[in-house]
Design a protein around this motif. Sequence first.
Motif, PDB file in Angstrom:
ATOM      1  N   ASP A 136      15.872  -9.296 -23.198  1.00  0.00           N
ATOM      2  CA  ASP A 136      16.290  -8.333 -24.208  1.00  0.00           C
ATOM      3  C   ASP A 136      17.487  -8.895 -24.978  1.00  0.00           C
ATOM      4  OD1 ASP A 136      16.911  -6.140 -25.731  1.00  0.00           O
ATOM      5  OD2 ASP A 136      17.318  -4.794 -24.048  1.00  0.00           O
ATOM      6  N   ALA A 137      17.319  -9.068 -26.285  1.00  0.00           N
ATOM      7  CA  ALA A 137      18.394  -9.575 -27.134  1.00  0.00           C
ATOM      8  C   ALA A 137      19.053  -8.463 -27.944  1.00  0.00           C
ATOM      9  CB  ALA A 137      17.852 -10.653 -28.081  1.00  0.00           C
ATOM     10  N   ARG A 138      18.706  -7.215 -27.638  1.00  0.00           N
ATOM     11  CA  ARG A 138      19.190  -6.040 -28.353  1.00  0.00           C
ATOM     12  C   ARG A 138      18.695  -6.054 -29.799  1.00  0.00           C
ATOM     13  NH1 ARG A 138      23.795  -7.722 -25.592  1.00  0.00           N
ATOM     14  NH2 ARG A 138      24.911  -8.286 -27.483  1.00  0.00           N
ATOM     15  N   ARG A 139      18.989  -5.000 -30.534  1.00  0.00           N
ATOM     16  CA  ARG A 139      18.576  -4.850 -31.941  1.00  0.00           C
ATOM     17  C   ARG A 139      17.053  -4.914 -32.114  1.00  0.00           C
ATOM     18  NH1 ARG A 139      22.599  -9.390 -34.500  1.00  0.00           N
ATOM     19  NH2 ARG A 139      24.365  -8.960 -33.136  1.00  0.00           N
ATOM     20  N   GLY A 140      16.306  -4.525 -31.071  1.00  0.00           N
ATOM     21  CA  GLY A 140      14.860  -4.563 -31.164  1.00  0.00           C
ATOM     22  C   GLY A 140      14.270  -5.954 -31.134  1.00  0.00           C
ATOM     23  N   GLU A 141      15.008  -6.901 -30.574  1.00  0.00           N
ATOM     24  CA  GLU A 141      14.556  -8.285 -30.525  1.00  0.00           C
ATOM     25  C   GLU A 141      14.603  -8.811 -29.095  1.00  0.00           C
ATOM     26  OE1 GLU A 141      15.768 -10.152 -34.815  1.00  0.00           O
ATOM     27  OE2 GLU A 141      17.424  -9.730 -33.443  1.00  0.00           O
ATOM     28  N   ALA A 142      13.963  -9.961 -28.885  1.00  0.00           N
ATOM     29  CA  ALA A 142      13.940 -10.583 -27.560  1.00  0.00           C
ATOM     30  C   ALA A 142      14.034 -12.095 -27.706  1.00  0.00           C
ATOM     31  CB  ALA A 142      12.666 -10.206 -26.814  1.00  0.00           C
ATOM     32  N   PHE A 143      14.685 -12.723 -26.735  1.00  0.00           N
ATOM     33  CA  PHE A 143      14.656 -14.177 -26.623  1.00  0.00           C
ATOM     34  C   PHE A 143      13.417 -14.537 -25.811  1.00  0.00           C
ATOM     35  CE2 PHE A 143      19.407 -13.463 -26.568  1.00  0.00           C
ATOM     36  CZ  PHE A 143      19.624 -13.898 -27.854  1.00  0.00           C
ATOM     37  N   ARG A 144      12.678 -15.562 -26.242  1.00  0.00           N
ATOM     38  CA  ARG A 144      11.458 -15.937 -25.534  1.00  0.00           C
ATOM     39  C   ARG A 144      11.326 -17.446 -25.483  1.00  0.00           C
ATOM     40  NH1 ARG A 144       6.339 -14.781 -28.765  1.00  0.00           N
ATOM     41  NH2 ARG A 144       6.896 -16.834 -29.583  1.00  0.00           N
ATOM     42  N   GLN A 145      10.857 -17.934 -24.337  1.00  0.00           N
ATOM     43  CA  GLN A 145      10.541 -19.353 -24.194  1.00  0.00           C
ATOM     44  C   GLN A 145       9.514 -19.506 -23.081  1.00  0.00           C
ATOM     45  OE1 GLN A 145      13.817 -22.050 -23.408  1.00  0.00           O
ATOM     46  NE2 GLN A 145      12.683 -23.802 -24.207  1.00  0.00           N
ATOM     47  N   ASP A 150       7.929 -25.083 -25.417  1.00  0.00           N
ATOM     48  CA  ASP A 150       8.368 -24.753 -26.769  1.00  0.00           C
ATOM     49  C   ASP A 150       9.869 -24.502 -26.739  1.00  0.00           C
ATOM     50  OD1 ASP A 150       8.609 -22.272 -25.541  1.00  0.00           O
ATOM     51  OD2 ASP A 150       6.912 -21.364 -26.593  1.00  0.00           O
ATOM     52  N   LYS A 151      10.428 -24.182 -27.888  1.00  0.00           N
ATOM     53  CA  LYS A 151      11.852 -23.901 -27.974  1.00  0.00           C
ATOM     54  C   LYS A 151      12.110 -22.406 -27.796  1.00  0.00           C
ATOM     55  CE  LYS A 151      13.031 -27.733 -31.089  1.00  0.00           C
ATOM     56  NZ  LYS A 151      13.650 -28.096 -32.392  1.00  0.00           N
ATOM     57  N   ALA A 152      13.328 -22.072 -27.413  1.00  0.00           N
ATOM     58  CA  ALA A 152      13.717 -20.674 -27.335  1.00  0.00           C
ATOM     59  C   ALA A 152      13.733 -20.086 -28.742  1.00  0.00           C
ATOM     60  CB  ALA A 152      15.093 -20.536 -26.700  1.00  0.00           C
ATOM     61  N   VAL A 153      13.114 -18.911 -28.901  1.00  0.00           N
ATOM     62  CA  VAL A 153      13.045 -18.273 -30.209  1.00  0.00           C
ATOM     63  C   VAL A 153      13.440 -16.805 -30.077  1.00  0.00           C
ATOM     64  CG1 VAL A 153      11.297 -19.812 -31.158  1.00  0.00           C
ATOM     65  CG2 VAL A 153      10.588 -17.777 -29.888  1.00  0.00           C
ATOM     66  N   LEU A 154      13.782 -16.226 -31.213  1.00  0.00           N
ATOM     67  CA  LEU A 154      14.105 -14.807 -31.293  1.00  0.00           C
ATOM     68  C   LEU A 154      12.922 -14.113 -31.952  1.00  0.00           C
ATOM     69  CD1 LEU A 154      16.552 -12.853 -30.769  1.00  0.00           C
ATOM     70  CD2 LEU A 154      17.157 -13.203 -33.158  1.00  0.00           C
ATOM     71  N   VAL A 155      12.336 -13.145 -31.253  1.00  0.00           N
ATOM     72  CA  VAL A 155      11.135 -12.477 -31.765  1.00  0.00           C
ATOM     73  C   VAL A 155      11.332 -10.969 -31.701  1.00  0.00           C
ATOM     74  CG1 VAL A 155       9.632 -14.358 -31.026  1.00  0.00           C
ATOM     75  CG2 VAL A 155      10.021 -12.414 -29.497  1.00  0.00           C
ATOM     76  N   PRO A 156      10.573 -10.197 -32.504  1.00  0.00           N
ATOM     77  CA  PRO A 156      10.621  -8.738 -32.368  1.00  0.00           C
ATOM     78  C   PRO A 156      10.192  -8.329 -30.959  1.00  0.00           C
ATOM     79  CG  PRO A 156       9.515  -9.376 -34.396  1.00  0.00           C
ATOM     80  CD  PRO A 156       9.688 -10.633 -33.607  1.00  0.00           C
ATOM     81  N   ALA A 157      10.894  -7.397 -30.374  1.00  0.00           N
ATOM     82  CA  ALA A 157      10.575  -6.958 -29.018  1.00  0.00           C
ATOM     83  C   ALA A 157       9.146  -6.438 -28.917  1.00  0.00           C
ATOM     84  CB  ALA A 157      11.566  -5.895 -28.565  1.00  0.00           C
TER      85      ALA A 157
END
Length: 213
Positions: free
Chosen positions: A128-137, A147-154
């Motif tokens: 959970d990255a807050r603001r309705g987003e998530a870190f994913r890898q 792949d690389k770590a990215v910020l995506v919509p939750a």
Amino acid sequence: MPDYASFMNATIGSSETILAIDTSGPRLQLALLVADDVDAWVEDLPKGHAEVLFDRIAGLLARNAVTYDDLTRISVTTGPGSFTGLRIGLSAARGLGLALNIPVIGVPTLLAMSLAAPAGQPVTIAVDARRGEAFRQSFSAPGVPVDKAVLVPATEMEGMVLAPSVHADIAAMTRFAATADPADYPPDPTYVRSADAKPQTGFAVAHVAEASS
């Protein structure tokens, strides 16, 4: 890159004495590898890492009868995570590495989290990255990114359980650092989200909010 499964089952031996530092999230995590044993210190700490970090390091070293001069490597999380926390941990690790003339291994936080997964199995880390987003890898095996770590919509992570915050597996990270090539893992920050900073207006200094990178 190191084969995580192989070195987790191998005896590292007494030649390495490694201090690991994680200040990327709302807790302080330290670990010390001595003679193939790992001693960890974990303390919930939403803020104030800078004020207690070296005191806690000193305590961890003392209870293992180790001095700074005994250290052969430093390991530190590089992000994503709290901008302030990352700066504190990276500055401390770099400073110790420079003073002691020893390698500093920078371990991306999501990679460090993947080390808790079963050996040899693929895993996707979602935080959970807050603001309705998530870190994913995604990783083909613990410690082996595809792949690389990215910020995506939750919403893209629907059906997956999001970790509430970035928390490295500090003990596994310490062992990972024992065989990692310093050239492959420099202690540079891994920023996935830009800082919440605004340019100065006139002579006014903008407020910099605590954020996750």
